[in-house]
Design a protein around this motif. Structure first.
Motif, PDB file in Angstrom:
ATOM      1  N   UNK A  15       0.820  -1.212   0.000  1.00 33.34           N
ATOM      2  CA  UNK A  15       0.000   0.000   0.000  1.00 33.34           C
ATOM      3  C   UNK A  15       0.855   1.264   0.000  1.00 33.34           C
ATOM      4  N   UNK A  16       2.053   1.173   0.560  1.00 27.60           N
ATOM      5  CA  UNK A  16       2.898   2.362   0.691  1.00 27.60           C
ATOM      6  C   UNK A  16       3.879   2.538  -0.463  1.00 27.60           C
ATOM      7  N   UNK A  17       4.036   1.530  -1.307  1.00 28.71           N
ATOM      8  CA  UNK A  17       5.084   1.597  -2.323  1.00 28.71           C
ATOM      9  C   UNK A  17       4.855   2.721  -3.329  1.00 28.71           C
ATOM     10  N   UNK A  18       3.619   3.200  -3.457  1.00 30.06           N
ATOM     11  CA  UNK A  18       3.304   4.267  -4.400  1.00 30.06           C
ATOM     12  C   UNK A  18       3.018   5.593  -3.700  1.00 30.06           C
ATOM     13  N   UNK A  19       3.417   5.704  -2.443  1.00 34.04           N
ATOM     14  CA  UNK A  19       3.180   6.938  -1.691  1.00 34.04           C
ATOM     15  C   UNK A  19       4.158   8.021  -2.111  1.00 34.04           C
ATOM     16  N   UNK A  20       3.732   9.257  -1.939  1.00 32.16           N
ATOM     17  CA  UNK A  20       4.629  10.379  -2.190  1.00 32.16           C
ATOM     18  C   UNK A  20       5.815  10.284  -1.229  1.00 32.16           C
ATOM     19  N   UNK A  21       7.008  10.347  -1.797  1.00 31.60           N
ATOM     20  CA  UNK A  21       8.221  10.205  -0.991  1.00 31.60           C
ATOM     21  C   UNK A  21       8.926   8.878  -1.225  1.00 31.60           C
ATOM     22  N   UNK A  22       8.219   7.901  -1.829  1.00 32.87           N
ATOM     23  CA  UNK A  22       8.820   6.608  -2.124  1.00 32.87           C
ATOM     24  C   UNK A  22       9.464   6.625  -3.512  1.00 32.87           C
ATOM     25  N   UNK A  23      10.510   5.822  -3.684  1.00 32.11           N
ATOM     26  CA  UNK A  23      11.095   5.637  -5.008  1.00 32.11           C
ATOM     27  C   UNK A  23      10.116   4.813  -5.841  1.00 32.11           C
ATOM     28  N   UNK A  24       9.828   5.266  -7.044  1.00 32.13           N
ATOM     29  CA  UNK A  24       8.870   4.579  -7.908  1.00 32.13           C
ATOM     30  C   UNK A  24       9.350   3.163  -8.219  1.00 32.13           C
ATOM     31  N   UNK A  25       8.443   2.188  -8.246  1.00 26.36           N
ATOM     32  CA  UNK A  25       8.829   0.813  -8.599  1.00 26.36           C
ATOM     33  C   UNK A  25       9.553   0.771  -9.939  1.00 26.36           C
ATOM     34  N   UNK A  26      10.620   0.020  -9.973  1.00 27.25           N
ATOM     35  CA  UNK A  26      11.453  -0.026 -11.174  1.00 27.25           C
ATOM     36  C   UNK A  26      10.835  -0.962 -12.222  1.00 27.25           C
ATOM     37  N   UNK A  27      11.027  -0.646 -13.473  1.00 26.77           N
ATOM     38  CA  UNK A  27      10.592  -1.516 -14.561  1.00 26.77           C
ATOM     39  C   UNK A  27      11.453  -1.226 -15.780  1.00 26.77           C
ATOM     40  N   UNK A  28      11.347  -2.089 -16.776  1.00 23.90           N
ATOM     41  CA  UNK A  28      12.153  -1.910 -17.984  1.00 23.90           C
ATOM     42  C   UNK A  28      11.268  -1.955 -19.220  1.00 23.90           C
ATOM     43  N   UNK A  29      11.791  -1.432 -20.320  1.00 28.24           N
ATOM     44  CA  UNK A  29      11.083  -1.470 -21.597  1.00 28.24           C
ATOM     45  C   UNK A  29      12.113  -1.611 -22.717  1.00 28.24           C
ATOM     46  N   UNK A  30      11.609  -2.003 -23.869  1.00 29.62           N
ATOM     47  CA  UNK A  30      12.487  -2.290 -25.001  1.00 29.62           C
ATOM     48  C   UNK A  30      12.709  -1.037 -25.859  1.00 29.62           C
ATOM     49  N   UNK A  31      13.970  -0.742 -26.160  1.00 25.16           N
ATOM     50  CA  UNK A  31      14.324   0.363 -27.055  1.00 25.16           C
ATOM     51  C   UNK A  31      15.235  -0.209 -28.142  1.00 25.16           C
ATOM     52  N   UNK A  32      14.644  -0.502 -29.303  1.00 25.76           N
ATOM     53  CA  UNK A  32      15.388  -1.041 -30.450  1.00 25.76           C
ATOM     54  C   UNK A  32      16.202  -2.267 -30.066  1.00 25.76           C
TER      55      UNK A  32
END
Length: 452
Positions: A312-329
């Motif tokens: 519940x707290x992972x998306x609170x203001x002050x928390x580091x945003x959850x990391x993710x990746x995406x494809x670039x070429x």
């Protein structure tokens, strides 16, 4: 055969007599359709049963071996409509108007609850008089009026003490006695001269009559309610930093009062963490998780609760945003390693969402020439068609395709249930705002972003 019939009738009679009943009647205009019965134990509401309302009446059968303690009749979840009562192996019957339960509640059956509610009603009237005298005294300048108030206060104080003593004595041996004794509130024998002295006295004596180790109180919400009141209502400041410090101090003071009772410390810490989670107070939740709760012996740590709070707290203001990746070429780019701007707007949207097709192009026009802002647009889709069309239009953005829509792993990391959803991140990818609409995004950027 006759003997079997007699035995069966005896058995049915015995079973019927071994059960107590909790029932009630709703008076006045009633729109409710059901009532749920819970047993209260610490922070938990343990479900017992539910009953339909028939002509404004409800009834529950309570088996003889049901534990004594505090129970709750919930009749309106949305508006927090409930009635708490004590159960001590006797039938209970109540009557009230659900639209004005506090003033209309009547205990029709249950000597235990008649006694307890009579106490609550009488003692509350006296407390209101004491509080009114004290407050009026603070506002009074004339000495003769102040002397009159002192005299009146002393008289009411004596009535308060005698009333409290009376109910404690007549409730000896009853379950209600535990609650009556612990409900007592400290009042100074003489009127207090200044508001600061009064506040100091309130905090100093708040737990004077509360036995944290009373097992009967543990089978209720009583202790937790008192602690919530102490932490959140006796520690108030308009300054955010001061307020945080006051909360921390109050939490530490409460746990010192609890002492070595690890089970209660775990229960109370859980209650307070959930309260701070609801407030989305990152500082206090982190403090309680890391400095208090996780330092308890392992058997007193609820891993499911920790996971729930962290989620519940992972998306609170002050928390580091959850990391993710995406494809670039053909290469993978990670959010945590993406360093192209001072401010990032992470927007989850979809080409099949009508609101998105209005707001997202507007956001693009607003941000496309701002070099201090980078928009990462995660398009939640069932296929690539719409994404490909809009990616060619939003050339100044980072466009990420999120296939499988709501089931997409990035969407699930960010608990996305509707689109568009916005997050504003700083250079370190810390969440600094969660605007609700495009107007809120613009307002935040106008106030906080650096000049173009």
């Amino acid at each position: 055969m006759f003997k079997k019939i007699i035995f069966s009738l005896f058995l049915i009679s015995y079973i019927a007599q071994s059960q107590n009943v909790v029932k009630g009647t709703f008076t006045g205009v009633n729109e409710n359709k059901w009532v749920i019965l819970y047993q209260l134990k610490g922070v938990n509401q343990n479900y017992i049963a539910n009953a339909d309302l028939v002509a404004g009446k409800f009834s529950f059968n309570i088996p003889e071996n049901s534990p004594k303690g505090m129970y709750r009749l919930t009749y309106d979840i949305e508006n927090n409509g409930f009635v708490d009562f004590l159960y001590n192996n006797e039938s209970v019957e109540v009557e009230f108007d659900p639209k004005n339960q506090v003033e209309t509640l009547k205990i029709i059956a249950s000597e235990e609850n008649k006694l307890y509610y009579n106490y609550l009603n009488e003692i509350e009237i006296i407390r209101q008089k004491l509080d009114a005298n004290q407050l009026t005294f603070f506002r009074t300048v004339e000495e003769d009026k102040k002397e009159f108030l002192k005299d009146e206060y002393s008289k009411v104080f004596e009535l308060y003490k005698s009333t409290q003593t009376k109910f404690e004595e007549i409730s000896v041996g009853k379950l209600a006695n535990h609650f009556i004794k612990s409900n007592q509130k400290y009042y100074s024998p003489a009127i207090i001269n200044t508001p600061q002295e009064y506040l100091n006295s309130e905090k100093e004596h708040f737990f004077d009559f509360l036995d944290f180790n009373d097992s009967e109180l543990r089978n209720s919400v009583f202790i937790n309610q008192k602690i919530i009141e102490y932490v959140f209502y006796l520690s108030q400041s308009d300054d955010v930093q001061v307020q945080t410090a006051l909360y921390k101090n109050a939490v530490v003071e409460v746990l010192q009062k609890i002492g070595e009772n690890k089970a209660l410390a775990s229960e109370v810490s859980g209650t307070l963490m959930l309260a701070f989670t609801q407030m989305q107070n990152v500082t206090l939740v982190d403090f309680m998780l890391e400095s208090i709760y996780k330092k308890l012996p392992k058997e007193f740590i609820d891993d499911a609760l920790v996971l729930e709070i962290e989620n519940k707290m992972k998306l609170s203001i002050g928390k580091i945003a959850p990391d993710f990746s995406w494809d670039v070429k053909g290469k993978q780019q990670r959010l945590s390693e993406y360093n192209v701007s001072d401010t990032y707007i992470l927007v989850f949207w979809s080409t099949t969402c009508s609101h998105c097709l209005v707001e997202v192009p507007e956001l693009y026009e607003y941000t496309k020439n701002n070099k201090n802002i980078r928009v990462i647009a995660v398009s939640l889709e069932n296929d690539e068609l719409g994404f490909n069309v809009y990616s060619e239009k939003f050339t100044n953005w980072t466009n990420v395709l999120g296939l499988e829509k709501w089931q997409n792993s990035i969407a699930q990391q960010y608990n996305i249930t509707s689109t568009p959803t916005y997050f504003v991140l700083d250079a370190s990818k810390k969440i600094i705002a969660k605007p609700e609409h495009i107007q809120d995004v613009k307002a935040f950027l106008l106030e906080n972003s650096s000049p173009k």
